[in-house]
Design a protein around this motif. Structure first.
Motif, mmCIF file in Angstrom:
data_model
loop_
_atom_site.group_PDB
_atom_site.id
_atom_site.type_symbol
_atom_site.label_atom_id
_atom_site.label_comp_id
_atom_site.label_asym_id
_atom_site.label_seq_id
_atom_site.Cartn_x
_atom_site.Cartn_y
_atom_site.Cartn_z
ATOM 1 N N HIS A 165 43.593 42.150 29.116
ATOM 2 C CA HIS A 165 42.794 41.400 30.083
ATOM 3 C C HIS A 165 41.456 41.026 29.449
ATOM 4 C CE1 HIS A 165 40.583 40.383 33.753
ATOM 5 N NE2 HIS A 165 41.776 40.167 34.287
ATOM 6 N N LYS A 167 38.579 40.353 30.592
ATOM 7 C CA LYS A 167 37.341 40.843 31.217
ATOM 8 C C LYS A 167 37.269 42.371 31.210
ATOM 9 C CE LYS A 167 36.005 36.671 32.145
ATOM 10 N NZ LYS A 167 34.908 36.055 31.366
ATOM 11 N N PHE A 212 47.011 36.172 29.364
ATOM 12 C CA PHE A 212 46.009 35.949 30.401
ATOM 13 C C PHE A 212 45.228 34.678 30.098
ATOM 14 C CE2 PHE A 212 46.340 40.612 31.073
ATOM 15 C CZ PHE A 212 46.506 40.617 32.452
ATOM 16 N N SER A 213 44.799 33.996 31.167
ATOM 17 C CA SER A 213 43.862 32.891 31.006
ATOM 18 C C SER A 213 42.513 33.465 30.565
ATOM 19 C CB SER A 213 43.712 32.124 32.323
ATOM 20 O OG SER A 213 43.226 32.991 33.341
ATOM 21 N N ASP A 215 39.627 33.356 31.768
ATOM 22 C CA ASP A 215 38.824 33.958 32.837
ATOM 23 C C ASP A 215 39.501 35.167 33.468
ATOM 24 O OD1 ASP A 215 40.838 32.827 34.363
ATOM 25 O OD2 ASP A 215 39.549 31.358 35.351
ATOM 26 N N GLY A 216 40.711 35.469 33.044
ATOM 27 C CA GLY A 216 41.425 36.643 33.555
ATOM 28 C C GLY A 216 42.019 36.491 34.935
ATOM 29 N N LYS A 217 41.938 35.298 35.516
ATOM 30 C CA LYS A 217 42.410 35.095 36.882
ATOM 31 C C LYS A 217 43.869 34.670 36.967
ATOM 32 C CE LYS A 217 37.821 33.923 38.668
ATOM 33 N NZ LYS A 217 36.991 32.899 39.367
ATOM 34 N N ARG A 218 44.469 34.363 35.816
ATOM 35 C CA ARG A 218 45.864 33.931 35.798
ATOM 36 C C ARG A 218 46.607 34.643 34.673
ATOM 37 N NH1 ARG A 218 44.915 28.051 34.493
ATOM 38 N NH2 ARG A 218 42.890 28.859 33.856
ATOM 39 N N ALA A 231 48.745 34.230 39.870
ATOM 40 C CA ALA A 231 47.374 34.628 40.149
ATOM 41 C C ALA A 231 47.267 36.118 39.822
ATOM 42 C CB ALA A 231 47.038 34.381 41.610
ATOM 43 N N GLU A 233 44.676 39.474 40.232
ATOM 44 C CA GLU A 233 43.458 40.014 40.819
ATOM 45 C C GLU A 233 43.625 41.506 41.040
ATOM 46 O OE1 GLU A 233 40.415 39.156 44.577
ATOM 47 O OE2 GLU A 233 42.338 38.105 44.430
ATOM 48 N N ASN A 234 42.605 42.266 40.663
ATOM 49 C CA ASN A 234 42.612 43.724 40.833
ATOM 50 C C ASN A 234 43.837 44.370 40.189
ATOM 51 O OD1 ASN A 234 40.201 43.608 42.371
ATOM 52 N ND2 ASN A 234 41.392 43.125 44.219
ATOM 53 N N GLY A 283 44.461 27.227 40.554
ATOM 54 C CA GLY A 283 44.426 28.328 41.481
ATOM 55 C C GLY A 283 45.263 28.165 42.714
#
Length: 340
Positions: A165, A167, A212-213, A215-218, A231, A233-234, A283
């Motif tokens: 990840h 981030k 991972f993208s 930004d870590g969101k995908r 997506a 998250e967490n 998104g």
């Protein structure tokens, strides 16, 4: 991996890949006027089994890759402008790699190399992850790497996808299974000299690589014939949608470009192709297919004619015919397996 999936699964995958490529009329990727992060062909004759891709953070337009099993502790920096190798890195202090299948870059700028393959589906009691800082200069070098021992909480298994990840720095592995695998989460921090236990946190389809993208969101996960973007998250998978992955002879790798604007899909084989697929949206729109190959390499896996008109990638009829052809071949081979 050098061998296609073993046993009946390997026979089916190899037959389907060959038939679909013939049916789709896939051709080689073509460089796009010398710009970085475009379709390119890996020119290095030593790289015949490119099984993972990671976009460099320090060197724009450069992609890190590696061969599969029995090649040694080597990682290659390939220039997407020319397809030529700019540096060969030899990892020191990691033993003898068995089946290297994935590569990723963490938020600290370190490269993580996943010696996580197990073609016999659970015969090895542990696998390894190797880690070293991304070189600041691109030249042949020998570097000291840290080796981490990895086990799975629910028993040994085969895997080809290693994702760090961008981030949190947490490492994830997606196992590979014909009937679906699992997404495994590593400890918050890997520890050398101790066993690092990865725990199953979600279910995934048959996966040959993931990334991972920035930004870590995908999180994108690919297989031999398709890809999906989730997506993230967490630490958990969310809404997902199809990505128009290209047909490739042995679809083994994927990464986002450093700016997250596109995905780069790679394949094994001598002079293998790396194909750029644009990322649209980012998104929203669950279940909606996104992206399209930017170059001239082959058709699109999962494309059923829903793309934009005038993109030069063929008609809806061809996409539908390919999908039907894959389905017919898969059904026939499944029946043959059941009768055998």
């Amino acid at each position: 991996m050098r061998l296609h999936p073993t046993g009946p699964t390997g026979t089916r995958a190899a037959a389907l890949a060959a038939a679909v490529l013939l049916f789709a009329g896939a051709g080689p990727a073509v460089a796009d006027d010398g710009r970085p992060d475009r379709d390119f062909t890996i020119e290095d004759p030593r790289i015949t089994e490119s099984s993972g891709l990671a976009a460099s953070r320090a060197h724009p337009g450069v992609y890190w890759t590696h061969n599969d099993s029995d090649d040694g502790p080597y990682v290659f920096a390939v220039d997407s402008r020319t397809g030529k190798t700019l540096a060969t890195i030899t990892m020191r202090g990691v033993g003898e790699p068995r089946d290297v299948e994935g590569i990723s870059i963490g938020p600290d700028g370190d490269l993580y190399v996943g010696d996580i393959g197990d073609n016999l589906d659970g015969t090895w009691s542990h696998v390894w992850i190797y880690r070293f800082p991304e070189p600041k200069e691109l030249r042949d070098a020998t570097v000291d790497a840290v080796q981490y021992d990895v086990k799975y909480a629910d028993g040994a298994r085969n895997a080809e996808a290693l994702m760090v990840h961008p981030k949190t720095g947490r490492v994830y592995i997606a196992s590979k299974n014909e009937d679906g695998g699992g997404l495994y989460e590593g400890p918050a921090k890997l520890t050398a000299g101790a066993v690092n236990t990865f725990r199953r946190v979600d279910e995934v389809p048959w996966v040959t690589d993931g990334a991972f993208s920035p930004d870590g969101k995908r999180l994108v996960l690919r297989s031999y014939f398709s890809a999906r973007e989730y997506a993230f998250e967490n630490g958990r998978l969310g809404e997902d949608r199809s990505v128009a992955a290209p047909f490739q002879r042995q679809a083994e790798s994927v990464t986002y470009t450093a700016d997250g604007s596109a995905l780069m899909f790679g394949s094994e084989g001598a002079r293998s192709e790396v194909v750029r697929v644009e990322v649209e949206g980012g998104g929203s729109g669950g279940g909606q297919e996104q992206g399209k190959p930017s170059g001239s390499a082959g058709g699109e896996a999962g494309d059923q004619g829903g793309g934009e008109e005038g993109d030069g990638k063929g008609s809806a009829g061809l996409g539908a015919a390919i999908v039907v052809g894959v389905g017919v071949l898969w059904f026939a081979l499944r029946r043959k397996r059941g009768q055998g």
